[in-house]
Motif scaffolding. Structure first.
Motif, short mmCIF file in Angstrom:
data_model
loop_
_atom_site.label_atom_id
_atom_site.label_comp_id
_atom_site.label_asym_id
_atom_site.label_seq_id
_atom_site.Cartn_x
_atom_site.Cartn_y
_atom_site.Cartn_z
N VAL A 77 0.69 -1.26 0.07
CA VAL A 77 0.08 -0.03 -0.11
C VAL A 77 0.95 1.20 -0.02
O VAL A 77 1.73 1.30 0.78
N ASN A 78 0.94 2.21 -0.92
CA ASN A 78 1.60 3.47 -0.96
C ASN A 78 0.92 4.51 -0.32
O ASN A 78 0.03 5.12 -0.87
N MET A 79 1.37 4.36 1.04
CA MET A 79 1.01 5.46 1.94
C MET A 79 1.28 6.79 1.66
O MET A 79 0.95 7.97 2.19
N LYS A 80 2.20 7.10 0.53
CA LYS A 80 2.40 8.37 0.15
C LYS A 80 1.20 8.92 -0.74
O LYS A 80 1.32 10.13 -1.12
N ARG A 81 0.39 8.51 -1.30
CA ARG A 81 -0.49 8.90 -1.97
C ARG A 81 -1.64 9.77 -1.37
O ARG A 81 -1.66 9.78 -0.32
N ASP A 82 -2.38 10.70 -2.19
CA ASP A 82 -2.92 11.55 -1.32
C ASP A 82 -4.31 10.77 -0.75
O ASP A 82 -4.87 11.38 0.49
N PHE A 83 -5.01 9.80 -1.46
CA PHE A 83 -6.16 9.35 -0.75
C PHE A 83 -5.89 7.70 -0.66
O PHE A 83 -5.81 6.86 -1.60
N ILE A 84 -5.38 7.33 0.59
CA ILE A 84 -5.44 5.81 1.19
C ILE A 84 -6.36 5.95 2.46
O ILE A 84 -5.94 6.51 3.37
N PHE A 85 -7.36 4.93 2.33
CA PHE A 85 -8.16 4.60 3.46
C PHE A 85 -7.80 3.26 3.79
O PHE A 85 -8.29 2.33 2.95
N VAL A 86 -7.24 2.98 5.12
CA VAL A 86 -7.10 1.66 5.48
C VAL A 86 -7.95 1.37 6.87
O VAL A 86 -8.16 2.01 7.71
N SER A 87 -8.76 0.31 6.83
CA SER A 87 -9.17 -0.53 8.00
C SER A 87 -8.83 -1.96 8.14
O SER A 87 -8.56 -2.50 7.21
N LYS A 88 -8.52 -2.21 9.49
CA LYS A 88 -8.04 -3.24 9.82
C LYS A 88 -8.74 -3.97 11.04
O LYS A 88 -8.89 -3.28 11.99
N THR A 89 -9.11 -5.18 10.95
CA THR A 89 -9.86 -5.69 11.98
C THR A 89 -9.27 -7.08 12.04
O THR A 89 -8.35 -7.52 11.41
N ASP A 90 -9.88 -8.04 13.09
CA ASP A 90 -9.17 -9.36 13.29
C ASP A 90 -9.56 -10.42 11.93
O ASP A 90 -8.90 -11.28 12.02
N GLU A 91 -10.56 -9.95 11.05
CA GLU A 91 -10.99 -10.39 9.96
C GLU A 91 -10.28 -10.21 8.66
O GLU A 91 -10.29 -10.79 7.52
N GLU A 92 -9.81 -8.91 8.55
CA GLU A 92 -9.57 -8.49 7.16
C GLU A 92 -8.78 -6.97 7.28
O GLU A 92 -8.93 -6.20 8.16
N ILE A 93 -8.19 -6.63 6.04
CA ILE A 93 -7.43 -5.43 5.87
C ILE A 93 -8.36 -4.90 4.70
O ILE A 93 -8.10 -5.64 3.67
N SER A 94 -8.86 -3.73 4.82
CA SER A 94 -9.65 -3.09 3.60
C SER A 94 -8.77 -2.00 3.38
O SER A 94 -8.36 -1.08 4.20
N VAL A 95 -8.63 -1.65 1.99
CA VAL A 95 -8.16 -0.51 1.62
C VAL A 95 -9.04 0.38 0.48
O VAL A 95 -9.40 -0.55 -0.35
N VAL A 96 -9.22 1.73 0.70
CA VAL A 96 -9.97 2.42 -0.63
C VAL A 96 -8.66 3.25 -0.95
O VAL A 96 -8.05 3.98 -0.17
N CYS A 97 -8.52 3.33 -2.25
CA CYS A 97 -7.57 4.07 -2.90
C CYS A 97 -8.06 4.36 -4.36
O CYS A 97 -8.98 3.88 -4.81
N GLU A 98 -7.19 5.16 -4.91
CA GLU A 98 -7.53 5.53 -6.29
C GLU A 98 -7.29 4.27 -6.99
O GLU A 98 -6.34 3.48 -6.63
N THR A 99 -7.86 3.98 -8.08
CA THR A 99 -7.87 2.89 -8.98
C THR A 99 -6.54 2.65 -9.59
O THR A 99 -5.96 1.37 -9.34
N ARG A 100 -5.75 3.62 -9.90
CA ARG A 100 -4.34 3.30 -10.35
C ARG A 100 -3.54 3.01 -9.23
O ARG A 100 -2.43 2.53 -9.82
#
Length: 122
Positions: free
Chosen positions: A21-44
């Motif tokens: 996950v490129n944390m240097k990008r402007d739009f990175i949303f990360v959610s982590k639970t005991d079941e998964e890691i979800s990321v919302v980012c630019e499609t590119r």
């Protein structure tokens, strides 16, 4: 209330880990639970270690810093859109909220929210 269009294409995805996950990008949303890691980012910027993904989202940002005592902001927006058969993917940050809708519903969502008195910019 003012909503700003974010002129980007977004993807919601599930990743194996955060290594790619490129944390240097402007739009990175990360959610982590005991079941998964979800990321919302630019499609590119979708990481290569993505295991599942849903492409085709556009976003609105609620402008300004929202106080934690404000109640019902997302509820009013989601209700207005739901009554028009438009689903949302909501993301909250410390400062504000983002409302993602499928690309094909984006203009209709803007119209609905404008009719409800929201000022749409961008």
């Amino acid at each position: 209330m003012e909503l700003k269009r974010i002129d980007k294409d977004f993807t919601v995805c599930k990743v194996e880990n955060l290594e790619q996950v490129n944390m240097k990008r402007d739009f990175i949303f990360v959610s982590k639970t005991d079941e998964e890691i979800s990321v919302v980012c630019e499609t590119r910027d979708v990481p290569e270690n993505t295991t599942e993904r849903s492409d085709g989202f556009k976003a609105f940002r609620i402008e300004g810093k929202l106080d934690f005592t404000l109640i019902g902001i997302l509820s009013k927006i989601s209700t207005a859109l739901a009554k028009n058969n438009i689903g949302i993917f909501a993301i909250s940050t410390y400062n504000t909220d983002y409302i993602l809708v499928k690309k094909e519903d984006f203009e209709k969502a803007a119209e609905v929210l404008d009719e409800k008195g929201y000022r749409i910019t961008g």
